[in-house]
Design an enzyme around this catalytic site. Structure first.
Site, mmCIF file in Angstrom:
data_model
loop_
_atom_site.group_PDB
_atom_site.id
_atom_site.type_symbol
_atom_site.label_atom_id
_atom_site.label_comp_id
_atom_site.label_asym_id
_atom_site.label_seq_id
_atom_site.Cartn_x
_atom_site.Cartn_y
_atom_site.Cartn_z
ATOM 1 N N LYS A 62 -1.077 -18.989 -6.306
ATOM 2 C CA LYS A 62 -1.101 -18.603 -4.888
ATOM 3 C C LYS A 62 -2.542 -18.446 -4.391
ATOM 4 C CE LYS A 62 -0.660 -14.152 -3.500
ATOM 5 N NZ LYS A 62 -1.601 -13.642 -2.499
ATOM 6 N N ASN A 63 -3.332 -17.648 -5.119
ATOM 7 C CA ASN A 63 -4.645 -17.307 -4.564
ATOM 8 C C ASN A 63 -5.641 -18.463 -4.618
ATOM 9 O OD1 ASN A 63 -3.698 -14.875 -3.784
ATOM 10 N ND2 ASN A 63 -4.553 -13.720 -5.503
ATOM 11 N N ARG A 65 -2.909 -12.915 4.598
ATOM 12 C CA ARG A 65 -4.305 -12.535 4.460
ATOM 13 C C ARG A 65 -5.232 -13.754 4.560
ATOM 14 N NH1 ARG A 65 -6.711 -8.151 5.498
ATOM 15 N NH2 ARG A 65 -8.782 -8.126 4.612
ATOM 16 N N CYS A 103 -0.668 -8.076 2.564
ATOM 17 C CA CYS A 103 -0.033 -6.854 2.065
ATOM 18 C C CYS A 103 -0.866 -5.625 2.425
ATOM 19 C CB CYS A 103 0.132 -6.939 0.544
ATOM 20 S SG CYS A 103 1.389 -8.134 0.058
ATOM 21 N N ARG A 149 -8.833 -2.919 3.490
ATOM 22 C CA ARG A 149 -9.144 -4.357 3.470
ATOM 23 C C ARG A 149 -9.991 -4.826 4.668
ATOM 24 N NH1 ARG A 149 -4.005 -7.743 1.357
ATOM 25 N NH2 ARG A 149 -5.587 -8.794 0.124
ATOM 26 N N PRO A 150 -11.154 -4.217 4.859
ATOM 27 C CA PRO A 150 -12.036 -4.683 5.943
ATOM 28 C C PRO A 150 -12.624 -6.059 5.617
ATOM 29 C CG PRO A 150 -13.184 -3.071 4.593
ATOM 30 C CD PRO A 150 -11.787 -3.172 4.044
ATOM 31 N N ILE A 151 -13.281 -6.690 6.610
ATOM 32 C CA ILE A 151 -13.877 -8.008 6.347
ATOM 33 C C ILE A 151 -15.380 -7.996 6.653
ATOM 34 C CG2 ILE A 151 -11.723 -9.295 6.658
ATOM 35 C CD1 ILE A 151 -12.764 -10.137 9.442
ATOM 36 N N ASP A 152 -15.967 -6.798 6.541
ATOM 37 C CA ASP A 152 -17.392 -6.659 6.864
ATOM 38 C C ASP A 152 -18.290 -7.542 5.995
ATOM 39 O OD1 ASP A 152 -16.287 -4.809 4.909
ATOM 40 O OD2 ASP A 152 -18.277 -3.934 4.751
ATOM 41 N N ASP A 183 -4.048 -7.276 -9.454
ATOM 42 C CA ASP A 183 -2.755 -7.876 -9.095
ATOM 43 C C ASP A 183 -1.706 -7.698 -10.196
ATOM 44 O OD1 ASP A 183 -3.984 -8.621 -6.791
ATOM 45 O OD2 ASP A 183 -4.296 -10.711 -7.369
ATOM 46 N N ILE A 240 -9.793 -1.229 -7.250
ATOM 47 C CA ILE A 240 -10.069 -2.234 -6.218
ATOM 48 C C ILE A 240 -9.474 -1.837 -4.859
ATOM 49 C CG2 ILE A 240 -9.900 -4.712 -5.639
ATOM 50 C CD1 ILE A 240 -11.487 -4.263 -8.221
ATOM 51 N N ARG A 281 6.375 -14.276 -1.014
ATOM 52 C CA ARG A 281 5.025 -14.721 -0.647
ATOM 53 C C ARG A 281 4.290 -15.343 -1.813
ATOM 54 N NH1 ARG A 281 2.001 -9.917 2.770
ATOM 55 N NH2 ARG A 281 2.730 -10.753 4.729
HETATM 56 N N1 EPU Z 1 -13.612 -5.474 0.701
HETATM 57 C C1 EPU Z 1 -14.402 -4.859 1.644
HETATM 58 N N2 EPU Z 1 -15.009 -5.641 2.596
HETATM 59 C C2 EPU Z 1 -14.856 -6.990 2.636
HETATM 60 C C3 EPU Z 1 -14.033 -7.620 1.669
HETATM 61 C C4 EPU Z 1 -13.435 -6.820 0.703
HETATM 62 O O1 EPU Z 1 -14.555 -3.636 1.637
HETATM 63 O O2 EPU Z 1 -15.415 -7.636 3.533
HETATM 64 C C5 EPU Z 1 -12.901 -4.653 -0.300
HETATM 65 C C6 EPU Z 1 -11.387 -4.740 -0.086
HETATM 66 O O3 EPU Z 1 -10.952 -3.848 0.909
HETATM 67 C C7 EPU Z 1 -10.833 -4.427 -1.445
HETATM 68 C C8 EPU Z 1 -11.892 -5.016 -2.385
HETATM 69 O O4 EPU Z 1 -13.088 -5.160 -1.596
HETATM 70 O O5 EPU Z 1 -10.757 -3.046 -1.619
HETATM 71 C C9 EPU Z 1 -11.492 -6.365 -2.992
HETATM 72 O O6 EPU Z 1 -11.366 -7.325 -1.988
HETATM 73 P P1 EPU Z 1 -11.540 -8.893 -2.211
HETATM 74 O O7 EPU Z 1 -12.224 -9.422 -1.003
HETATM 75 O O8 EPU Z 1 -12.119 -9.182 -3.541
HETATM 76 O O9 EPU Z 1 -10.029 -9.349 -2.207
HETATM 77 P P2 EPU Z 1 -9.307 -10.317 -1.188
HETATM 78 O O10 EPU Z 1 -10.081 -11.556 -1.048
HETATM 79 O O11 EPU Z 1 -8.891 -9.572 0.025
HETATM 80 C C10 EPU Z 1 -8.028 -11.559 -3.104
HETATM 81 C C11 EPU Z 1 -6.576 -11.860 -3.346
HETATM 82 C C12 EPU Z 1 -5.862 -10.587 -3.721
HETATM 83 C C13 EPU Z 1 -6.529 -9.971 -4.950
HETATM 84 C C14 EPU Z 1 -8.040 -9.796 -4.716
HETATM 85 C C15 EPU Z 1 -8.777 -9.307 -5.937
HETATM 86 C C16 EPU Z 1 -6.159 -13.688 -1.838
HETATM 87 C C17 EPU Z 1 -5.532 -14.152 -0.598
HETATM 88 N N3 EPU Z 1 -6.005 -12.408 -2.138
HETATM 89 O O12 EPU Z 1 -8.015 -10.624 -2.031
HETATM 90 O O13 EPU Z 1 -4.529 -10.946 -4.029
HETATM 91 O O14 EPU Z 1 -5.969 -8.711 -5.204
HETATM 92 O O15 EPU Z 1 -8.618 -11.031 -4.283
HETATM 93 O O16 EPU Z 1 -8.600 -10.184 -6.987
HETATM 94 O O17 EPU Z 1 -6.760 -14.462 -2.568
HETATM 95 C C18 EPU Z 1 -2.269 -10.536 -4.448
HETATM 96 O O18 EPU Z 1 -2.206 -11.712 -4.839
HETATM 97 O O19 EPU Z 1 -1.335 -9.704 -4.607
HETATM 98 C C19 EPU Z 1 -3.497 -10.096 -3.782
HETATM 99 C C20 EPU Z 1 -3.566 -8.988 -3.048
#
Ligand code: EPU
Length: 416
Positions: free
Chosen positions: A22-23, A91, A115, A120-123, A303, A325, A395
């Site tokens: 998926k990811n 996401r 989820c 989960r901010p995107i800063d 995960d 995380i 999903r």
């Molecule tokens: N974070 C921030 N700011 C940002 C980005 C992330 O604070 O700009 C924080 C997040 O809030 C979180 C942590 O950093 O607490 C990890 O976030 P990351 O960006 O690494 O994860 P993601 O890209 O949102 C992907 C997978 C997740 C998986 C994580 C970690 C996708 C679509 N999602 O999420 O998958 O948990 O990497 O490996 O690829 C799942 O499959 O169940 C799932 C949630």
């Protein structure tokens, strides 16, 4: 509403073939718009992928499906706003930020869904784009990202975020000059994306390391990739095997991507045998309790934290899990307690007192991996468990009902 009913305590035996990740798939599909036409093989049959196909079609792409192979022609893609109806579906809709910026130097997109497992901010994504010369405006829930030109830059991520690494990487492929991403995420799914981008003509060095060097190119063409095997799906079924399997084979996977889980299971004394591209797992007795902390790759994956919790209920003694995380990834716990587990939550740490016998009942899924955890618990519970809101599970776990039925599980999906 979709729900799953599981009759517990059946022995699982036979072969479960793992699907594409998926990811990985959710990054590869948005990356398609960097080129005119691409082929993506081994695409999993999950609702997150269908949502991305819908977004691609909305943008003007032609998406052809032949079994699990997708051919995506993006010649007619237009730079139109990705509204909340689309971005909220998952996401990974935010990967269109990086790919649209690379293609049009501009994108308008509402905040992504996904989820609810933490803030989960995107800063970190946005700060990375700014370094590439992107100006950012936010109007209500919509981000307007625009650059006169994308300029290569040196970017050090404050945390090795998977999403931010992918987004900056996508945008940087077509920036002018060299971009260096330091403290980049090293998850194998990023390697899969890099292979795809290189097949289109991107110039990227540092695959599987925390420093990526991207030399921007003017144009990307063609592109073909095979989605890697889903390590989280594989890990979930390995756990099903050690909970209630008899020589359950989990095939078409890469055990090297699951070293942290496999080592942990061996430490517990679980009954698993590891081969080049498959694992055989059987119901395990006299399991030692363990302490686990979720970490970025190659550490124990967040995960698999919720699925693992269901297994640790069966260990002989007290286990601990620290979730490093996400802030809110314990929503499965109250339902596991309802089924008979003895688990305490203290901040980011779970204390799991085992072994406990689980009893079926009615439980609800709050997110993808919580759902997987509840299905695992239901597989070993006495009696029948009804798991509501399984749309979250669909999903990320393709054909889960068939896969478990084929190995002897008694499980049905109902529309109620
Ligand atoms: N974070 C921030 N700011 C940002 C980005 C992330 O604070 O700009 C924080 C997040 O809030 C979180 C942590 O950093 O607490 C990890 O976030 P990351 O960006 O690494 O994860 P993601 O890209 O949102 C992907 C997978 C997740 C998986 C994580 C970690 C996708 C679509 N999602 O999420 O998958 O948990 O990497 O490996 O690829 C799942 O499959 O169940 C799932 C949630």
């Amino acid at each position: 509403m979709k729900q799953i009913k599981v009759v517990g305590q059946k022995i699982l035996s036979g072969n479960i073939e793992i699907s594409g990740a998926k990811n990985s798939a959710v990054a590869l599909l948005p990356a398609a718009i960097l080129s005119d036409e691409v082929v993506i093989k081994n695409v999993p049959s999950i609702s997150d992928v269908r949502a991305l196909e819908d977004i691609l079609s909305y943008l003007g792409a032609d998406v052809y499906k032949e079994g699990n192979k997708l051919t995506i022609n993006t010649k007619k893609v237009k730079n139109i706003q990705i509204t909340e109806d689309f971005s909220n579906m998952l996401r990974a809709s935010y990967y269109f930020m990086g790919s649209m910026l690379a293609r049009f130097k501009e994108v308008q997109i509402a905040f992504p869904g996904g989820c609810k497992i933490g803030e989960r901010p995107i800063d970190i994504h946005l700060a990375g784009f700014e370094k590439l010369g992107v100006k950012i405006k936010k109007e209500d829930n919509t981000y307007i990202l625009k650059a006169d030109k994308l300029i290569g830059s040196e970017i050090t991520l404050p945390f090795p975020s998977v999403g931010a690494t992918v987004n900056v990487l996508l945008a940087a492929t077509k920036a002018e000059g060299k971009t260096i991403i330091r403290n980049a995420a090293k998850e194998p799914e990023i390697g899969n994306l890099i292979d795809f981008l290189i097949s289109m003509g991107a110039k990227i060095k540092g695959r599987d390391t925390d420093t990526l060097e991207i030399e921007g190119v003017k144009k990307l063409t063609g592109g073909c990739v095979q989605v890697m095997a889903d390590r989280i799906e594989a890990g979930t079924y390995i756990l099903a095997g050690v909970m209630t399997g008899k020589d359950l084979k989990i095939s078409n996977m890469n055990p090297n991507h699951l070293t942290s889980l496999i080592n942990l299971l061996k430490e517990m004394g679980a009954n698993i045998k590891v081969f080049d591209d498959y694992v055989i797992a059987s119901k395990s007795e006299f399991l030692k309790p363990v302490s686990v902390t979720t970490e970025v790759y190659p550490g124990f994956p967040t995960d698999l934290q919720q699925p693992l919790t269901s297994f640790l209920i069966l260990a002989n003694g007290t286990s601990y899990i620290k979730e490093n995380i996400y802030e809110n990834r314990f929503q499965n716990v109250s339902y596991l307690k309802q089924m008979g587990a003895d688990i305490e939550i203290d901040g980011d740490t779970l204390t799991i007192n085992g072994p406990k016998e689980l009893i079926g009942g009615v439980v609800t899924t709050s997110d993808l991996r919580a759902g997987a955890a509840l299905i695992l618990a239901a597989l070993v519970a006495k009696g029948t468990t009804t798991i509501k809101e399984v749309k979250y599970v669909l999903r990320g776990y393709g054909n889960i009902v068939n896969k478990l039925t084929n190995v002897g599980g008694e499980i049905v999906l109902e529309d109620v």
